[in-house]
Motif scaffolding. Sequence first.
Motif, PDB file in Angstrom:
ATOM      1  N   UNK A  14     -39.743   8.911  41.026  1.00 26.17           N
ATOM      2  CA  UNK A  14     -38.315   8.874  40.750  1.00 26.17           C
ATOM      3  C   UNK A  14     -37.512   8.187  41.827  1.00 26.17           C
ATOM      4  N   UNK A  15     -38.143   7.920  42.957  1.00 28.94           N
ATOM      5  CA  UNK A  15     -37.457   7.289  44.073  1.00 28.94           C
ATOM      6  C   UNK A  15     -37.422   5.780  43.951  1.00 28.94           C
ATOM      7  N   UNK A  16     -36.915   5.159  45.006  1.00 27.93           N
ATOM      8  CA  UNK A  16     -36.728   3.703  45.007  1.00 27.93           C
ATOM      9  C   UNK A  16     -37.291   3.086  46.289  1.00 27.93           C
ATOM     10  N   UNK A  17     -37.705   1.854  46.172  1.00 28.32           N
ATOM     11  CA  UNK A  17     -38.113   1.032  47.317  1.00 28.32           C
ATOM     12  C   UNK A  17     -37.666  -0.389  47.056  1.00 28.32           C
ATOM     13  N   UNK A  18     -37.454  -1.123  48.133  1.00 35.96           N
ATOM     14  CA  UNK A  18     -37.094  -2.541  48.023  1.00 35.96           C
ATOM     15  C   UNK A  18     -38.072  -3.351  48.849  1.00 35.96           C
ATOM     16  N   UNK A  19     -38.758  -4.267  48.184  1.00 36.79           N
ATOM     17  CA  UNK A  19     -39.672  -5.177  48.857  1.00 36.79           C
ATOM     18  C   UNK A  19     -38.969  -6.504  49.113  1.00 36.79           C
ATOM     19  N   UNK A  20     -39.278  -7.098  50.245  1.00 38.04           N
ATOM     20  CA  UNK A  20     -38.736  -8.410  50.588  1.00 38.04           C
ATOM     21  C   UNK A  20     -39.857  -9.322  51.032  1.00 38.04           C
ATOM     22  N   UNK A  21     -39.657 -10.603  50.813  1.00 35.88           N
ATOM     23  CA  UNK A  21     -40.645 -11.600  51.233  1.00 35.88           C
ATOM     24  C   UNK A  21     -39.894 -12.844  51.659  1.00 35.88           C
ATOM     25  N   UNK A  22     -40.204 -13.328  52.858  1.00 34.32           N
ATOM     26  CA  UNK A  22     -39.536 -14.502  53.392  1.00 34.32           C
ATOM     27  C   UNK A  22     -40.531 -15.621  53.632  1.00 34.32           C
ATOM     28  N   UNK A  23     -40.181 -16.811  53.207  1.00 30.23           N
ATOM     29  CA  UNK A  23     -40.985 -17.990  53.481  1.00 30.23           C
ATOM     30  C   UNK A  23     -40.461 -18.652  54.734  1.00 30.23           C
ATOM     31  N   UNK A  24     -41.381 -19.100  55.579  1.00 35.78           N
ATOM     32  CA  UNK A  24     -40.978 -19.761  56.820  1.00 35.78           C
ATOM     33  C   UNK A  24     -41.878 -20.952  57.085  1.00 35.78           C
ATOM     34  N   UNK A  25     -41.374 -21.869  57.905  1.00 35.49           N
ATOM     35  CA  UNK A  25     -42.123 -23.079  58.218  1.00 35.49           C
ATOM     36  C   UNK A  25     -41.438 -24.295  57.614  1.00 35.49           C
ATOM     37  N   UNK A  79     -37.740  -7.460  45.567  1.00 38.57           N
ATOM     38  CA  UNK A  79     -38.083  -6.668  44.398  1.00 38.57           C
ATOM     39  C   UNK A  79     -37.495  -5.272  44.600  1.00 38.57           C
ATOM     40  N   UNK A  80     -36.462  -4.961  43.847  1.00 38.05           N
ATOM     41  CA  UNK A  80     -35.872  -3.631  43.861  1.00 38.05           C
ATOM     42  C   UNK A  80     -36.601  -2.776  42.837  1.00 38.05           C
ATOM     43  N   UNK A  81     -37.214  -1.708  43.317  1.00 44.69           N
ATOM     44  CA  UNK A  81     -38.025  -0.857  42.443  1.00 44.69           C
ATOM     45  C   UNK A  81     -37.359   0.519  42.360  1.00 44.69           C
ATOM     46  N   UNK A  82     -36.900   0.855  41.169  1.00 46.39           N
ATOM     47  CA  UNK A  82     -36.264   2.142  40.929  1.00 46.39           C
ATOM     48  C   UNK A  82     -37.106   2.975  39.971  1.00 46.39           C
ATOM     49  N   UNK A  83     -36.813   4.259  39.915  1.00 44.66           N
ATOM     50  CA  UNK A  83     -37.530   5.179  39.010  1.00 44.66           C
ATOM     51  C   UNK A  83     -39.036   5.003  39.136  1.00 44.66           C
ATOM     52  N   UNK A  84     -39.502   4.980  40.351  1.00 45.66           N
ATOM     53  CA  UNK A  84     -40.922   4.731  40.601  1.00 45.66           C
ATOM     54  C   UNK A  84     -41.786   5.846  40.041  1.00 45.66           C
ATOM     55  N   UNK A  85     -42.970   5.441  39.574  1.00 46.87           N
ATOM     56  CA  UNK A  85     -43.931   6.362  38.992  1.00 46.87           C
ATOM     57  C   UNK A  85     -45.216   6.321  39.805  1.00 46.87           C
ATOM     58  N   UNK A  86     -46.019   7.365  39.747  1.00 41.20           N
ATOM     59  CA  UNK A  86     -47.303   7.342  40.479  1.00 41.20           C
ATOM     60  C   UNK A  86     -48.173   6.147  40.090  1.00 41.20           C
TER      61      UNK A  86
END
Length: 119
Positions: A14-25, A79-86
């Motif tokens: 039910x919780x949330x996490x936010x993933x980020x990814x940055x390109x460099x070079x 990537x915003x992830x809401x209502x997370x499930x197992x």
Amino acid sequence: VQLQASGGGEVQAGGSLRLSCAASGRIFSINDMGWYRQAPGNKRELVAAITNGGSTNYADSVKGRFTISRDNAKNTVHLQMNSLKPEDTDVYYCNAYVNRDRWFGSDLWGQGTLVTVSS
């Protein structure tokens, strides 16, 4: 050129996490960007993708819960992830097709970031 992912961790269902990814070079432009996930012994599967114009595509299992976005000026994808499930527990990988100049591009992967959803 490399992709650096961040934001994984452990959260309750039910919780949330936010993933980020940055390109460099050396980056001329970036085409599609996306997030995939893979559990041990399983095939890597698409979670969400976004074109450089902002069109998005989601796996059926995450529609309505996850939102992908990108910042073209910063060469990042989120990537915003809401209502997370197992069942969302997996290692998540960012992906991008990065053009170093007009003539050469590469399909790149970031290092995996673990997302654990406890029940």
